[in-house]
Design a protein around this motif. Structure first.
Motif, PDB file in Angstrom:
ATOM      1  N   GLU A  56      43.933  40.109  54.164  1.00 43.91           N
ATOM      2  CA  GLU A  56      44.850  40.901  53.328  1.00 43.91           C
ATOM      3  C   GLU A  56      45.795  40.050  52.479  1.00 43.91           C
ATOM      4  O   GLU A  56      46.009  40.359  51.296  1.00 43.91           O
ATOM      5  N   PRO A  57      46.373  38.957  53.026  1.00 45.36           N
ATOM      6  CA  PRO A  57      47.215  38.121  52.162  1.00 45.36           C
ATOM      7  C   PRO A  57      46.453  37.534  50.977  1.00 45.36           C
ATOM      8  O   PRO A  57      47.048  37.333  49.908  1.00 45.36           O
ATOM      9  N   ILE A  58      45.168  37.275  51.148  1.00 43.95           N
ATOM     10  CA  ILE A  58      44.365  36.747  50.034  1.00 43.95           C
ATOM     11  C   ILE A  58      44.356  37.746  48.883  1.00 43.95           C
ATOM     12  O   ILE A  58      44.559  37.391  47.719  1.00 43.95           O
ATOM     13  N   THR A  59      44.128  39.002  49.206  1.00 47.58           N
ATOM     14  CA  THR A  59      44.112  40.050  48.182  1.00 47.58           C
ATOM     15  C   THR A  59      45.445  40.125  47.452  1.00 47.58           C
ATOM     16  O   THR A  59      45.499  40.174  46.212  1.00 47.58           O
ATOM     17  N   ASN A  60      46.541  40.120  48.195  1.00 44.85           N
ATOM     18  CA  ASN A  60      47.871  40.219  47.589  1.00 44.85           C
ATOM     19  C   ASN A  60      48.184  39.007  46.718  1.00 44.85           C
ATOM     20  O   ASN A  60      48.766  39.142  45.627  1.00 44.85           O
ATOM     21  N   LEU A  61      47.795  37.832  47.177  1.00 45.46           N
ATOM     22  CA  LEU A  61      48.053  36.611  46.411  1.00 45.46           C
ATOM     23  C   LEU A  61      47.241  36.579  45.114  1.00 45.46           C
ATOM     24  O   LEU A  61      47.735  36.125  44.073  1.00 45.46           O
ATOM     25  N   LEU A  62      46.010  37.075  45.150  1.00 47.67           N
ATOM     26  CA  LEU A  62      45.203  37.107  43.927  1.00 47.67           C
ATOM     27  C   LEU A  62      45.793  38.064  42.898  1.00 47.67           C
ATOM     28  O   LEU A  62      45.736  37.805  41.691  1.00 47.67           O
ATOM     29  N   VAL A  63      46.377  39.166  43.367  1.00 47.22           N
ATOM     30  CA  VAL A  63      47.069  40.089  42.444  1.00 47.22           C
ATOM     31  C   VAL A  63      48.230  39.363  41.767  1.00 47.22           C
ATOM     32  O   VAL A  63      48.446  39.508  40.550  1.00 47.22           O
ATOM     33  N   GLN A  64      48.983  38.579  42.526  1.00 47.26           N
ATOM     34  CA  GLN A  64      50.094  37.817  41.945  1.00 47.26           C
ATOM     35  C   GLN A  64      49.585  36.784  40.942  1.00 47.26           C
ATOM     36  O   GLN A  64      50.173  36.599  39.870  1.00 47.26           O
TER      37      GLN A  64
END
Length: 271
Positions: free
Chosen positions: A73-81
């Motif tokens: 899940e953090p990977i997904t959020n970081l890619l959005v950023q």
């Protein structure tokens, strides 16, 4: 198909084309799946094996797979950023920045892979990623299903390793898919300096010998390589079956040089 997983990285020599056109070559039944040159993982995500041993010498690459498996899940959020911040200056800032947090490091690799020139992974002598920004600006893909990738990776052991120790673990009924860096230009006689440093002719000899030992132990072998007479002779002398296949190469900077290339598929114990 809804259960298909699209690899999250574009990797030089990737085998998406192979899974789409030559899936008939994969064995129907096997025990442990072993892939010692993981790269973009196209074959792994295509087969979705119950048990796997996956390795690569690229530490950042293995870290990315480990983070997706263990905490996607953090990977997904970081890619959005990264998508929100993406621009020329941000790209080069991220290229020079190496995070200490493992998830941030994984997201950085994916971000750079998706926005650099042609998805090439290349580092300088200091180990710093040095590929210039490319023309693509998409960081978040509709095909990103990190949750399903995480589930698929749960039964996979991931190792930063040379190929030989991984192949040595193969036993009777295990399946090895080996897709090494090619050390020769397709269909030509010239050895390429960059690839020679990456994977030498001595490495080619070591790989062929390791696969032969695994073959003798009853492992199922499928390996790709350049269609070069020295490579063919190396594997023919080891008693492997060889089949020629064609692929479209889009890695060249010059569109006029992007064309069909022949590769060879080396196999043994596939029934």
């Amino acid at each position: 198909m809804s259960d298909q997983l699209v690899p999250f990285l574009k990797w030089a020599g990737g085998k998406r084309w192979f899974t789409q056109r030559y899936a008939r070559m994969f064995p129907q039944n096997f025990n442990l799946y072993i892939e010692p040159f993981l790269g973009g993982g196209s074959v792994f995500f295509h087969l979705k094996p119950q048990q796997a041993l996956l390795g690569d010498l690229n530490e950042d690459l293995i870290n990315a797979y480990s983070c997706i498996r263990d905490d996607w899940e953090p990977i997904t959020n970081l890619l959005v950023q990264h998508q929100l911040n993406h621009c020329v200056d941000y790209y080069y800032h991220m290229r020079e920045t190496i995070p200490t947090n493992l998830c941030e490091r994984a997201a950085r690799l994916i971000y750079l892979n998706r926005t650099c020139f042609n998805g090439i992974y290349r580092v300088n002598r200091q180990g710093m990623f040095n590929v210039p920004k490319g023309t693509k600006d998409s960081v978040v893909f509709e095909t990103d299903d990190f949750e399903k990738m995480s589930i698929t990776l749960l039964n996979a052991e991931l190792r930063t390793s040379d190929f030989e120790p991984l192949i040595e673990e193969a036993n009777h009924g295990d399946f090895i898919f080996a897709d090494p860096p090619y050390t020769v230009r397709h269909n030509q006689n010239g050895f390429i300096k960059y690839n020679e440093n990456l994977f030498s002719w001595n490495d080619q000899i070591r790989l062929a010998a390791a696969l032969r030992r695994a073959y003798d132990r009853g492992a199922i072998i499928l390996s790709s390589n350049a269609n070069h007479h020295l490579v063919r002779e190396l594997y023919e002398d080891q008693g492997f079956n060889i089949e020629t296949v064609s692929r479209y190469s889009s890695i060249s900077a010059d569109p006029s040089k992007r064309k069909q290339y022949e590769e060879i598929i080396i196999s043994a114990n596939i029934h």
